[in-house]
Design a protein around this motif. Sequence first.
Motif, PDB file in Angstrom:
ATOM      1  N   GLU A   1       0.815  -1.217   0.000  1.00  0.00           N
ATOM      2  CA  GLU A   1       0.000   0.000   0.000  1.00  0.00           C
ATOM      3  C   GLU A   1       0.849   1.267   0.000  1.00  0.00           C
ATOM      4  O   GLU A   1       0.317   2.384  -0.082  1.00  0.00           O
ATOM      5  CB  GLU A   1      -0.917   0.012   1.227  1.00  0.00           C
ATOM      6  N   LEU A   2       2.170   1.122   0.099  1.00  0.00           N
ATOM      7  CA  LEU A   2       3.044   2.278   0.232  1.00  0.00           C
ATOM      8  C   LEU A   2       3.509   2.811  -1.106  1.00  0.00           C
ATOM      9  O   LEU A   2       3.663   2.060  -2.069  1.00  0.00           O
ATOM     10  CB  LEU A   2       4.274   1.900   1.074  1.00  0.00           C
ATOM     11  N   ASN A   3       3.731   4.113  -1.137  1.00  0.00           N
ATOM     12  CA  ASN A   3       4.356   4.741  -2.295  1.00  0.00           C
ATOM     13  C   ASN A   3       5.865   4.795  -2.059  1.00  0.00           C
ATOM     14  O   ASN A   3       6.313   5.193  -0.981  1.00  0.00           O
ATOM     15  CB  ASN A   3       3.814   6.151  -2.509  1.00  0.00           C
ATOM     16  N   THR A   4       6.625   4.378  -3.041  1.00  0.00           N
ATOM     17  CA  THR A   4       8.086   4.400  -2.912  1.00  0.00           C
ATOM     18  C   THR A   4       8.650   5.581  -3.704  1.00  0.00           C
ATOM     19  O   THR A   4       8.002   6.058  -4.645  1.00  0.00           O
ATOM     20  CB  THR A   4       8.686   3.074  -3.436  1.00  0.00           C
ATOM     21  N   PRO A   5       9.844   6.059  -3.325  1.00  0.00           N
ATOM     22  CA  PRO A   5      10.695   5.577  -2.242  1.00  0.00           C
ATOM     23  C   PRO A   5      10.111   5.909  -0.860  1.00  0.00           C
ATOM     24  O   PRO A   5       9.388   6.896  -0.706  1.00  0.00           O
ATOM     25  CB  PRO A   5      12.013   6.319  -2.482  1.00  0.00           C
TER      26      PRO A   5
END
Length: 341
Positions: A170-174
Amino acid sequence: MASNSPSSNRLRVGYAFPPNKERNVIRPSLIDYAKFHGVDLVRIDLQTPLLHQGPFHCIIHKLYDDAWAENLQDFASKNPDVVVVDRPDLISKLYNRVSMLDVVSQVKVSDSGVRIEVPKQILVKKEEEAIDSIMNLELKFPVIAKPMESDGSAKSHEMSLVFNRRGLKELNTPVLLQEFVNHGGVMFKIYVAGDQSVCVKRKSLPDVEGTEEELEKKTEGAMKFSQISRAEEKSEKCNGEAKKEEKEIEMPPEKIVREVSRGLKEAMGIRLFNFDMIRDGNGTYYVIDINYLPGFAVLPEYEPFLTKFFKEVTEKKVDEVASAIEDDKAKPRCCSCFQRT
């Protein structure tokens, strides 16, 4: 061009903030208190070169763009007697959460039984690298996911508590992954202004119970939160009376607060900041975040706290200039200055 050699006994402190940040520091109560105690707070016109403004004894600021940094550097080079709090190149090191905590390793405390550490953390550049990165660093769930940038923007406060591998997707990288340390649901926020430091206690994320296997089964992979602590939550001074529900969480000893504050100040070379610190069940302290020129207005009695700082930094500068003049007078002159016999 305005003169920048003020002769009045009053101190003039110029300030430059974005409007939303100004409200968290330069409140009417501070302006009035400082004025009564001989310090005039003057808003800097961001549309006019600094060299055309003043006079100032001191400048404080929280702007991030290169144009302001160049404007301030040009002013400082032509007005070396004016105190600039603080140098943009030093402040910029706090904009990156990946490296901001590196200075903690330089902090020493006199009590050999007290440990000051930082949580394990790693930068994940691509989503597919997340699991391997966690395994390589031996991070265990849950972890805190933080944006790389710490520039005061709304985006920089978008964090998540990640419980399992599903949550990583669910995370946006970086993104920076930092181990979550159970700390009794209480965080210590220490505000530093020069040689002064004050600690307040805030509610934080509650402890997370359960094994990694149990956390992996949670249907909710991650929990988002805008900030670990809310600015509107009631603060409590280190030496103040604890609230009933927080009495079991002891405040850090004032000696530890002073020594860590001084160590960070000296390592970073900046004078107006705060840092977040937690303590685990074994008594180890962890510094988890550092912020430049935070919202001091949340502090009880912040008006005398900052006014004292303004006076101290300007008086110290005056003493340094006077000392330099005396040293210059004491220097031997060249031989040609003496008459031959």
